[in-house]
Design a protein around this motif. Structure first.
Motif, PDB file in Angstrom:
ATOM      1  N   ARG A 112       0.836  -1.205   0.000  1.00 24.67           N
ATOM      2  CA  ARG A 112       0.000   0.000   0.000  1.00 24.67           C
ATOM      3  C   ARG A 112       0.867   1.251   0.000  1.00 24.67           C
ATOM      4  O   ARG A 112       2.086   1.191   0.162  1.00 24.67           O
ATOM      5  CB  ARG A 112      -0.878   0.012   1.257  1.00 24.67           C
ATOM      6  N   TRP A 113       0.168   2.395  -0.193  1.00 27.41           N
ATOM      7  CA  TRP A 113       0.812   3.703  -0.054  1.00 27.41           C
ATOM      8  C   TRP A 113       0.627   4.164   1.391  1.00 27.41           C
ATOM      9  O   TRP A 113       0.001   3.488   2.202  1.00 27.41           O
ATOM     10  CB  TRP A 113       0.223   4.695  -1.055  1.00 27.41           C
ATOM     11  N   PHE A 114       1.148   5.321   1.726  1.00 23.11           N
ATOM     12  CA  PHE A 114       1.053   5.824   3.093  1.00 23.11           C
ATOM     13  C   PHE A 114      -0.401   6.143   3.462  1.00 23.11           C
ATOM     14  O   PHE A 114      -1.198   6.544   2.619  1.00 23.11           O
ATOM     15  CB  PHE A 114       1.897   7.093   3.264  1.00 23.11           C
ATOM     16  N   ALA A 127       8.261   2.918   5.138  1.00 23.72           N
ATOM     17  CA  ALA A 127       8.831   3.386   3.879  1.00 23.72           C
ATOM     18  C   ALA A 127       8.176   2.638   2.734  1.00 23.72           C
ATOM     19  O   ALA A 127       7.734   1.494   2.881  1.00 23.72           O
ATOM     20  CB  ALA A 127      10.337   3.176   3.852  1.00 23.72           C
ATOM     21  N   VAL A 128       8.115   3.310   1.577  1.00 24.81           N
ATOM     22  CA  VAL A 128       7.724   2.686   0.318  1.00 24.81           C
ATOM     23  C   VAL A 128       8.949   2.721  -0.577  1.00 24.81           C
ATOM     24  O   VAL A 128       9.572   3.779  -0.745  1.00 24.81           O
ATOM     25  CB  VAL A 128       6.540   3.416  -0.343  1.00 24.81           C
ATOM     26  N   LEU A 145       7.595  -7.132   1.798  1.00 21.80           N
ATOM     27  CA  LEU A 145       6.552  -6.466   2.577  1.00 21.80           C
ATOM     28  C   LEU A 145       6.619  -6.928   4.029  1.00 21.80           C
ATOM     29  O   LEU A 145       6.633  -8.131   4.316  1.00 21.80           O
ATOM     30  CB  LEU A 145       5.175  -6.777   1.999  1.00 21.80           C
ATOM     31  N   GLY A 146       6.661  -5.984   4.926  1.00 27.11           N
ATOM     32  CA  GLY A 146       6.781  -6.290   6.337  1.00 27.11           C
ATOM     33  C   GLY A 146       8.209  -6.419   6.805  1.00 27.11           C
ATOM     34  O   GLY A 146       8.452  -6.475   8.022  1.00 27.11           O
ATOM     35  N   VAL A 159       6.214  -0.996   3.578  1.00 25.35           N
ATOM     36  CA  VAL A 159       4.772  -1.220   3.462  1.00 25.35           C
ATOM     37  C   VAL A 159       4.306  -1.258   2.018  1.00 25.35           C
ATOM     38  O   VAL A 159       3.136  -1.563   1.758  1.00 25.35           O
ATOM     39  CB  VAL A 159       3.993  -0.128   4.226  1.00 25.35           C
ATOM     40  N   GLY A 160       5.195  -0.930   1.064  1.00 32.43           N
ATOM     41  CA  GLY A 160       4.786  -0.927  -0.332  1.00 32.43           C
ATOM     42  C   GLY A 160       5.977  -0.953  -1.263  1.00 32.43           C
ATOM     43  O   GLY A 160       7.074  -0.502  -0.909  1.00 32.43           O
ATOM     44  N   VAL A 161       5.757  -1.499  -2.448  1.00 31.01           N
ATOM     45  CA  VAL A 161       6.757  -1.526  -3.520  1.00 31.01           C
ATOM     46  C   VAL A 161       6.097  -0.936  -4.760  1.00 31.01           C
ATOM     47  O   VAL A 161       5.039  -1.405  -5.196  1.00 31.01           O
ATOM     48  CB  VAL A 161       7.259  -2.953  -3.811  1.00 31.01           C
TER      49      VAL A 161
END
Length: 761
Positions: A112-114, A127-128, A145-146, A159-161
């Protein structure tokens, strides 16, 4: 075949440069809302700014203006990311708000995004990451993720790529959550970048007026005149209006190359047509009309143009492919939307050029033969034919000088700026990038001692005789500042912090004004300025807008030293050196005692690591390597310009030879008559070739003058500094070629038919 090659080469140049222009300012962003997405940039004293340029107070009023469906705010930064095996690397990144993904219309590849909760007090650091970091750090594993990644020594949960190819706003690969303050005081110096999706039926012009009013209403223009504008993201990335001017100039120049190719083909076909005078006269006698002959020559030109396009398109595609490899191999900070394929507009221009080229290359031969040479008893037309030939000589000479010398002038300037961008010879220096412990940046006294320990540790190593610490770090850049002069005007400068020994180690103080420098000691509120600063502001007292209060005083003057972002040569902003201030990321210049020695990099690394506990050392390189790496775009641009200059010179010289031969051949009757009346060879060459040489001389003079003027405009240099020596050399070569070609043609015609004119009469 020569005509096909010339016109094909001209079309290749046009297609390549037009495609480059489209890739730069029309590149596809790949977002759902890309068509409505705009960058919001500040204007300070009439100077366009990009990147982090807007204050929080200005942003709140911009959002309230109601011209955007959504606004995303970010602050571009550099982040150190821990890689495998205890290694670190710096990546371009940004702090972005929670609205960015929705404003752009893009979803992460994974995760996900922020969320708004990510910026709440006490929230866990997250961070993404971009696709590149995902591959480098996590080998493209979905278990990223995580997981945790160390960003500036802070463990953050991923939390995201983001998907492959996403690097918004320019070439970023890491994003952290940003909390923009809702209200700030006038002393808040933080600046942000902003992007907005235009609302329905809201034009770019209307949005620019609204954001300009919002910035003025924010009351942050107390020191300098501040405004703002709205423009496409691609235009903002290349510097706004100045960048567009450069790109469009490239397009016009490339089309000029095609025009030169057409003129060359005209001259060559005209010379061939003159050789077919007997055939043309016979056809005229048996009833062929001028229109019929014009159609024949135009058809020949059409065939040549069509074959040229068939040859040029695949060559242009191949050239763009090689250029794309060259660009991405040399420019690490290339915009993410660059893709150098053959653009539809380039193909349209090439196809449109077919009838134009066919008419151009077919019309002149008819005028030179049927319209003039085959019609006797018409001295006006014969005079017009000669005037046309002399005009073509002048035009070809002018274009040859202009294109060749402007390109050579750029080459000379790029070389000088790459070699002399620092103001001192880089061959005797190593460059190290260090990160100090957190405790060292808390108090000036501790910071000063660590800096002194670092410099002393290097001096203890055999082989080094100097070391200086600066706040200038390649890839991060120096601080920009606005100087307010005593007359109320402002000036943009590069602000570089340096340690006491910097001038003793690297840059000699060439002029002493307004007091002694005291051995390089920079006291508070004193500065050392470059000569370029003095040219722009010969003022003893000046004030930085970022540090109002007591005026700063120029304590010394050094030669021009360009300390721009990432050692980029050609930065025209004057540099002001001030006392080094506490910060964690610093650069160290290590000077060799004599010649570079084996093991210098490892010895320098050990000395710096032992200088203070907790110091981290990375990227120890020869200073010349650092310059070449961070200024890699300059040699690439020089190579492209060298190819363009060579092509322009070949086209212009080939066309000049053809036009000279055609014009001199038109004087065949005159040469025969002069020869039969007893005129000497030298007199005939002087009378017939002299007019050609005068036309070439006029073209050389005009080309040199225009070339120097263009250099002064585009390169920001004075008339004396322009590459006039190259202009003079090229002009001399052109005049020699003109003289040799015209004299050689006269000799050939005299040997071919010395009394042909008398016998025909």
């Amino acid at each position: 075949m020569v005509n096909v090659g010339l016109m094909a080469a001209g079309l290749v140049g046009t297609c390549v440069f037009v495609s480059l222009s489209d890739a730069t300012i029309e590149g596809e962003l790949g977002f759902a809302h890309a068509e409505r997405l705009r960058s919001i940039d500040a204007i300070v004293d009439g100077v366009e700014f990009t990147g982090n340029s807007l204050s929080a107070a200005e942003l709140s009023l911009i959002v309230a203006a109601g011209v955007f469906n959504g606004v995303t705010v970010m602050r571009r930064e550099q982040y150190k990311v821990a890689l495998a095996r205890d290694r670190s690397r710096w990546f371009a990144g940004a702090r972005a708000d929670a609205a960015m993904a929705s404003v752009l219309g893009v979803d992460p590849l994974l995760g996900r995004w922020f969320l708004p909760s990510d910026v709440a007090p006490g929230a866990a650091p997250v961070a993404v990451i971009g696709f590149d970091i995902w591959q480098r750090v996590f080998d493209g594993d979905s278990s990223a993720l995580g997981s945790f990644v160390a960003v500036n020594d802070v463990r953050r949960e991923v939390v995201g790529v983001m998907p492959e190819g996403f690097a918004f706003p320019l070439h970023e690969q890491l994003w952290l959550p940003l909390d923009v303050p809702t209200s700030t005081g006038p002393q808040d110096r933080r600046r942000y970048a902003a992007f907005g999706a235009l609302g329905e039926r809201i034009s770019e012009r209307r949005a620019s007026v609204a954001v300009a009013s919002a910035v003025r209403a924010a009351g942050t223009a107390a020191i300098v005149d501040r405004s703002a504008q709205v423009r496409r993201v691609q235009l903002s990335a290349i510097g706004g209006g100045v960048g567009v001017l450069v790109v469009r100039t490239m397009e016009v120049t490339s089309f000029l190359i095609y025009v030169v190719a057409c003129v060359n083909a005209m001259g060559l076909l005209a010379g061939r047509a003159i050789g077919r005078l007997k055939e043309i006269r016979v056809r005229k006698v048996v009833g062929a009309s001028t229109a019929r002959l014009l159609w024949q020559f135009t058809l020949e030109g059409l065939v040549i143009s069509c074959i040229s396009i068939i040859v040029a398109i695949p060559v242009a595609v191949s050239a763009l492919g090689h250029l794309e490899q060259l660009v991405f191999a040399n420019i690490a900070a290339a915009p993410f939307w660059w893709s150098f394929g053959l653009s539809p507009r380039a193909v349209w221009i090439a196809v449109t050029a077919v009838p134009i080229g066919s008419l151009a290359v077919g019309f002149l031969p008819v005028i030179a033969t049927v319209g003039l040479g085959a019609m006797r008893g018409n001295p006006r037309r014969r005079s017009a034919s000669r005037a046309l030939g002399l005009g073509l000589v002048l035009l070809q000479t002018f274009v040859c000088i202009l294109l060749s010398t402007v390109a050579l002038g750029f080459l000379r300037t790029l070389w000088d700026r790459t070699e002399n961008s620092l103001g001192f010879a880089p061959d005797r220096f190593l460059h190290a990038q260090i990160e100090l412990p957190e405790a060292a940046t808390q108090r000036d006294g501790v910071f000063a001692k660590v800096v002194e320990d670092v410099e002393r540790a290097v001096l203890a190593v055999p082989g080094f005789d100097g070391a200086a610490v600066t706040d200038f770090t390649p890839g991060v850049g120096t601080r920009g500042a606005i100087v307010r002069r005593s007359d109320g005007t402002t000036l943009e400068v590069n602000l570089s912090g340096v340690s006491n020994g910097f001038f003793e180690v690297a840059v000699p103080v060439v002029t002493m004004r307004w007091g002694a420098l005291a051995g390089g000691l920079l006291r508070d509120r004193q500065a050392v300025v470059t000569e370029r600063f003095l040219e722009a502001s010969d003022d003893r007292h000046f004030v930085f807008s970022s540090a109002p209060g007591l005026p700063w005083r120029a304590a010394g003057v050094v030669g021009d030293v360009t300390m721009g972002s990432g050692y980029q040569p050609g930065d025209e902003d004057p540099t002001v050196f001030v006392a080094l201030r506490p910060q964690r990321l610093l650069s160290v210049l290590l000077r060799y005692a004599d010649e570079p020695f084996a093991g210098a990099v490892e010895e320098g690394r050990k000395a710096l690591a032992a200088a203070a506990p907790g110091i981290e050392v990375f990227e120890v390189l020869a200073l010349r390597q650092v310059i070449e790496r961070n200024a890699a775009g300059m040699p690439m641009v020089a190579q492209v310009l060298l190819v363009a200059a060579s092509a322009a010179a070949v086209f212009a010289f080939a066309g000049l030879v053809g036009v000279l031969g055609k014009h001199t051949t038109q004087a065949r009757r005159e040469i025969g008559i002069r020869r039969s009346l007893g005129a000497g060879v030298v007199d005939i060459v002087r009378q017939v070739g002299g007019r050609v040489w005068v036309a070439a001389l006029a073209g050389v003079a005009g080309g040199v003058a225009c070339s120097i003027y263009v250099q002064t405009l585009l390169e920001g240099m004075g008339l004396v500094d322009a590459a006039w020596i190259w202009d003079a050399i090229c002009g001399a070569v052109v005049l020699v070629v003109a003289g040799v070609c015209s004299a050689g043609t006269v000799f050939w015609l005299m040997d071919d038919s010395p009394y042909g004119g008398v016998r025909e009469s």
